[in-house]
Motif scaffolding. Structure first.
Motif, PDB file in Angstrom:
ATOM      1  N   VAL A  19       0.865  -1.188   0.000  1.00  0.00           N
ATOM      2  CA  VAL A  19       0.000   0.000   0.000  1.00  0.00           C
ATOM      3  C   VAL A  19       0.900   1.236   0.000  1.00  0.00           C
ATOM      4  CG1 VAL A  19      -1.711   1.323   1.272  1.00  0.00           C
ATOM      5  CG2 VAL A  19      -1.866  -1.178   1.192  1.00  0.00           C
ATOM      6  N   ASP A  20       0.822   2.030  -1.069  1.00  0.00           N
ATOM      7  CA  ASP A  20       1.707   3.192  -1.149  1.00  0.00           C
ATOM      8  C   ASP A  20       1.048   4.432  -0.556  1.00  0.00           C
ATOM      9  OD1 ASP A  20       0.126   4.474  -3.154  1.00  0.00           O
ATOM     10  OD2 ASP A  20       1.150   3.341  -4.714  1.00  0.00           O
ATOM     11  N   THR A  21       1.858   5.475  -0.393  1.00  0.00           N
ATOM     12  CA  THR A  21       1.372   6.669   0.279  1.00  0.00           C
ATOM     13  C   THR A  21       0.331   7.419  -0.550  1.00  0.00           C
ATOM     14  OG1 THR A  21       3.322   7.865  -0.542  1.00  0.00           O
ATOM     15  CG2 THR A  21       3.426   7.001   1.707  1.00  0.00           C
ATOM     16  N   ASP A  22       0.327   7.237  -1.871  1.00  0.00           N
ATOM     17  CA  ASP A  22      -0.699   7.884  -2.684  1.00  0.00           C
ATOM     18  C   ASP A  22      -2.052   7.218  -2.482  1.00  0.00           C
ATOM     19  OD1 ASP A  22      -1.195  10.010  -4.671  1.00  0.00           O
ATOM     20  OD2 ASP A  22      -1.835   8.349  -5.943  1.00  0.00           O
ATOM     21  N   ALA A  23      -2.040   5.935  -2.128  1.00  0.00           N
ATOM     22  CA  ALA A  23      -3.294   5.261  -1.772  1.00  0.00           C
ATOM     23  C   ALA A  23      -3.761   5.708  -0.388  1.00  0.00           C
ATOM     24  CB  ALA A  23      -3.121   3.750  -1.812  1.00  0.00           C
ATOM     25  N   ILE A  24      -2.814   5.935   0.506  1.00  0.00           N
ATOM     26  CA  ILE A  24      -3.170   6.373   1.862  1.00  0.00           C
ATOM     27  C   ILE A  24      -3.779   7.770   1.822  1.00  0.00           C
ATOM     28  CG2 ILE A  24      -2.265   6.892   4.169  1.00  0.00           C
ATOM     29  CD1 ILE A  24      -0.081   4.773   3.624  1.00  0.00           C
ATOM     30  N   ILE A  25      -3.146   8.685   1.109  1.00  0.00           N
ATOM     31  CA  ILE A  25      -3.698  10.034   0.939  1.00  0.00           C
ATOM     32  C   ILE A  25      -3.320  10.522  -0.459  1.00  0.00           C
ATOM     33  CG2 ILE A  25      -1.716  11.120   2.113  1.00  0.00           C
ATOM     34  CD1 ILE A  25      -5.367  12.406   2.256  1.00  0.00           C
ATOM     35  N   PRO A  26      -4.249  10.531  -1.398  1.00  0.00           N
ATOM     36  CA  PRO A  26      -3.946  10.923  -2.778  1.00  0.00           C
ATOM     37  C   PRO A  26      -3.364  12.331  -2.885  1.00  0.00           C
ATOM     38  CG  PRO A  26      -6.063   9.817  -2.673  1.00  0.00           C
ATOM     39  CD  PRO A  26      -5.627  10.056  -1.256  1.00  0.00           C
ATOM     40  N   GLY A  39      -8.155  13.192   7.701  1.00  0.00           N
ATOM     41  CA  GLY A  39      -8.742  11.904   8.054  1.00  0.00           C
ATOM     42  C   GLY A  39      -9.891  11.490   7.164  1.00  0.00           C
ATOM     43  N   GLU A  40     -10.727  12.424   6.739  1.00  0.00           N
ATOM     44  CA  GLU A  40     -11.881  12.066   5.919  1.00  0.00           C
ATOM     45  C   GLU A  40     -11.486  11.642   4.504  1.00  0.00           C
ATOM     46  OE1 GLU A  40     -14.451  15.403   5.842  1.00  0.00           O
ATOM     47  OE2 GLU A  40     -13.096  16.665   4.649  1.00  0.00           O
ATOM     48  N   ASN A  41     -10.227  11.920   4.131  1.00  0.00           N
ATOM     49  CA  ASN A  41      -9.743  11.515   2.813  1.00  0.00           C
ATOM     50  C   ASN A  41      -8.739  10.369   2.879  1.00  0.00           C
ATOM     51  OD1 ASN A  41      -9.977  14.908   2.373  1.00  0.00           O
ATOM     52  ND2 ASN A  41     -11.167  13.540   1.076  1.00  0.00           N
ATOM     53  N   LEU A  42      -8.603   9.754   4.058  1.00  0.00           N
ATOM     54  CA  LEU A  42      -7.754   8.580   4.190  1.00  0.00           C
ATOM     55  C   LEU A  42      -8.251   7.469   3.265  1.00  0.00           C
ATOM     56  CD1 LEU A  42      -5.518   7.008   5.764  1.00  0.00           C
ATOM     57  CD2 LEU A  42      -7.316   6.359   7.400  1.00  0.00           C
ATOM     58  N   PHE A  43      -7.350   6.878   2.486  1.00  0.00           N
ATOM     59  CA  PHE A  43      -7.692   5.831   1.506  1.00  0.00           C
ATOM     60  C   PHE A  43      -8.835   6.293   0.582  1.00  0.00           C
ATOM     61  CE2 PHE A  43      -6.235   3.196   5.243  1.00  0.00           C
ATOM     62  CZ  PHE A  43      -5.029   2.798   4.682  1.00  0.00           C
ATOM     63  N   ASP A  44      -8.770   7.542   0.153  1.00  0.00           N
ATOM     64  CA  ASP A  44      -9.899   8.161  -0.546  1.00  0.00           C
ATOM     65  C   ASP A  44     -10.364   7.366  -1.766  1.00  0.00           C
ATOM     66  OD1 ASP A  44     -11.301  11.064  -0.449  1.00  0.00           O
ATOM     67  OD2 ASP A  44     -11.105  10.412  -2.534  1.00  0.00           O
ATOM     68  N   GLU A  45      -9.429   6.878  -2.577  1.00  0.00           N
ATOM     69  CA  GLU A  45      -9.823   6.210  -3.824  1.00  0.00           C
ATOM     70  C   GLU A  45     -10.440   4.833  -3.577  1.00  0.00           C
ATOM     71  OE1 GLU A  45      -6.550   6.217  -6.520  1.00  0.00           O
ATOM     72  OE2 GLU A  45      -6.498   8.415  -6.678  1.00  0.00           O
ATOM     73  N   ARG A  73     -18.859  -2.347  11.586  1.00  0.00           N
ATOM     74  CA  ARG A  73     -18.205  -3.095  12.667  1.00  0.00           C
ATOM     75  C   ARG A  73     -16.809  -2.555  12.983  1.00  0.00           C
ATOM     76  NH1 ARG A  73     -16.778  -9.138  10.491  1.00  0.00           N
ATOM     77  NH2 ARG A  73     -15.518  -9.191  12.393  1.00  0.00           N
ATOM     78  N   TYR A  74     -16.243  -1.753  12.078  1.00  0.00           N
ATOM     79  CA  TYR A  74     -14.901  -1.231  12.306  1.00  0.00           C
ATOM     80  C   TYR A  74     -14.892   0.261  12.646  1.00  0.00           C
ATOM     81  CZ  TYR A  74     -13.682  -5.623  10.018  1.00  0.00           C
ATOM     82  OH  TYR A  74     -13.570  -6.955   9.689  1.00  0.00           O
ATOM     83  N   GLN A  75     -16.058   0.857  12.823  1.00  0.00           N
ATOM     84  CA  GLN A  75     -16.094   2.283  13.139  1.00  0.00           C
ATOM     85  C   GLN A  75     -15.491   2.540  14.524  1.00  0.00           C
ATOM     86  OE1 GLN A  75     -17.015   4.534  10.662  1.00  0.00           O
ATOM     87  NE2 GLN A  75     -16.845   2.527   9.666  1.00  0.00           N
ATOM     88  N   GLY A  76     -14.625   3.541  14.582  1.00  0.00           N
ATOM     89  CA  GLY A  76     -13.943   3.856  15.830  1.00  0.00           C
ATOM     90  C   GLY A  76     -12.643   3.102  16.021  1.00  0.00           C
ATOM     91  N   ALA A  77     -12.180   2.396  14.986  1.00  0.00           N
ATOM     92  CA  ALA A  77     -10.935   1.612  15.099  1.00  0.00           C
ATOM     93  C   ALA A  77      -9.736   2.525  15.306  1.00  0.00           C
ATOM     94  CB  ALA A  77     -10.733   0.763  13.854  1.00  0.00           C
ATOM     95  N   SER A  78      -8.818   2.081  16.131  1.00  0.00           N
ATOM     96  CA  SER A  78      -7.581   2.831  16.370  1.00  0.00           C
ATOM     97  C   SER A  78      -6.340   2.004  16.058  1.00  0.00           C
ATOM     98  CB  SER A  78      -7.529   3.315  17.824  1.00  0.00           C
ATOM     99  OG  SER A  78      -7.652   2.220  18.727  1.00  0.00           O
ATOM    100  N   ILE A  79      -6.544   0.748  15.617  1.00  0.00           N
ATOM    101  CA  ILE A  79      -5.432  -0.123  15.238  1.00  0.00           C
ATOM    102  C   ILE A  79      -5.669  -0.599  13.808  1.00  0.00           C
ATOM    103  CG2 ILE A  79      -4.192  -2.276  15.712  1.00  0.00           C
ATOM    104  CD1 ILE A  79      -5.049  -2.002  18.643  1.00  0.00           C
ATOM    105  N   LEU A  80      -4.680  -0.379  12.950  1.00  0.00           N
ATOM    106  CA  LEU A  80      -4.776  -0.801  11.553  1.00  0.00           C
ATOM    107  C   LEU A  80      -3.920  -2.040  11.350  1.00  0.00           C
ATOM    108  CD1 LEU A  80      -5.722  -0.130   8.604  1.00  0.00           C
ATOM    109  CD2 LEU A  80      -3.527   1.056   8.348  1.00  0.00           C
ATOM    110  N   LEU A  81      -4.545  -3.113  10.857  1.00  0.00           N
ATOM    111  CA  LEU A  81      -3.845  -4.352  10.544  1.00  0.00           C
ATOM    112  C   LEU A  81      -3.710  -4.450   9.033  1.00  0.00           C
ATOM    113  CD1 LEU A  81      -2.750  -7.141  11.570  1.00  0.00           C
ATOM    114  CD2 LEU A  81      -5.069  -8.020  11.213  1.00  0.00           C
ATOM    115  N   THR A  82      -2.481  -4.624   8.544  1.00  0.00           N
ATOM    116  CA  THR A  82      -2.276  -4.638   7.107  1.00  0.00           C
ATOM    117  C   THR A  82      -1.142  -5.587   6.735  1.00  0.00           C
ATOM    118  OG1 THR A  82      -2.014  -3.190   5.171  1.00  0.00           O
ATOM    119  CG2 THR A  82      -0.746  -2.622   7.153  1.00  0.00           C
ATOM    120  N   ARG A  83      -0.742  -5.542   5.461  1.00  0.00           N
ATOM    121  CA  ARG A  83       0.237  -6.495   4.943  1.00  0.00           C
ATOM    122  C   ARG A  83       1.597  -5.822   4.711  1.00  0.00           C
ATOM    123  NH1 ARG A  83      -1.697 -11.706   5.798  1.00  0.00           N
ATOM    124  NH2 ARG A  83      -3.885 -11.842   5.153  1.00  0.00           N
ATOM    125  N   ALA A  84       2.496  -6.567   4.070  1.00  0.00           N
ATOM    126  CA  ALA A  84       3.897  -6.166   3.943  1.00  0.00           C
ATOM    127  C   ALA A  84       4.085  -4.890   3.135  1.00  0.00           C
ATOM    128  CB  ALA A  84       4.689  -7.301   3.301  1.00  0.00           C
TER     129      ALA A  84
END
Length: 228
Positions: A19-26, A39-45, A73-84
């Motif tokens: 996951v690259d930084t342009d995906a995180i915030i375009p 925050g409202e544009n996190l993972f916008d695309e 079910r994930y609203q209010g999450a504060s821990i992000l689990l992701t891949r390599a």
């Protein structure tokens, strides 16, 4: 920067590698250096079905129902689990700003891009590296258990699962110290304020013309007379 010591948080999964930084915030949202409002544009695309632009009212935009951040079910999450290799691509600091502004305080992955990893610590977030097998098991537990939470303790460098299992992680001692005490680069510099002031005073005594703003001395500086 707020200190980070412990966190008991809901986990949101983003099951993608590289996951690259342009995906995180375009890139179109990188028009501010205030650190907030991203925050409202996190993972916008991935999060929305239309193209996002700065200044839009995100509350009325069509959302992708298949993306985890839009799942109730994930609203209010504060821990992000992701891949390599999370956070690869450009070194934009807006990426950790967006995650932090959304409410993420801990990220768990098998690996992170180097610059992104360092930027997380400088913005009060804890990126945790765990082996692939442990990350995979956490993904399975998140999927099977609505409301899946983890307890994270930076002091003991441990994660506690809902079932009581303990996972250990490593953190560079200096970064751990800074995060535990809420020290960013500015705060670290201010810890040496007395030494800096002493140096400035000694230099003022040795080279007073540098600190003399009179017209005569400014002219000398411009002409190089002080160094003859």
């Amino acid at each position: 920067m707020q200190p980070f010591t412990t966190l008991d948080g809901l986990v949101v999964p983003v099951d993608r590698a590289n996951v690259d930084t342009d995906a995180i915030i375009p890139k179109q949202f990188m028009k501010s250096i205030r650190r907030t409002g991203f925050g409202e544009n996190l993972f916008d695309e991935w999060r929305y079905l239309d193209r996002g632009e700065p200044g839009q009212d995100c509350s009325v935009r069509p959302r992708n129902p298949d993306f985890a951040l839009n799942d109730a079910r994930y609203q209010g999450a504060s821990i992000l689990l992701t891949r390599a290799n999370f956070g690869c691509g450009s070194s934009r600091e807006h990426a950790p700003w967006a995650l932090h502004d959304y409410g993420i305080r801990v990220l768990i992955a098998p690996s992170f891009a180097d610059i992104f990893y360092g930027n997380c610590f400088k913005n009060g977030m804890l990126p945790i590296v765990l082996p692939d097998a442990q990350v995979q098991r956490l993904f399975e537990e998140v999927e099977a258990t609505p409301g899946f939470r983890l307890g994270v303790d930076l002091n003991s460098q441990s994660i506690t699962t809902l079932g009581g299992r303990t996972l250990r992680f490593e953190v560079d001692p200096f970064r751990r110290h800074c995060l535990l005490n809420g020290l960013d680069d500015i705060a670290l510099t201010l810890e040496r304020e007395a030494d800096i002031r002493q140096y400035e005073n000694s230099r003022r005594a040795l080279e007073p013309w540098i600190f003399d703003a009179s017209q005569e001395n400014l002219q000398k500086l411009y002409q190089g007379d002080c160094f003859k």
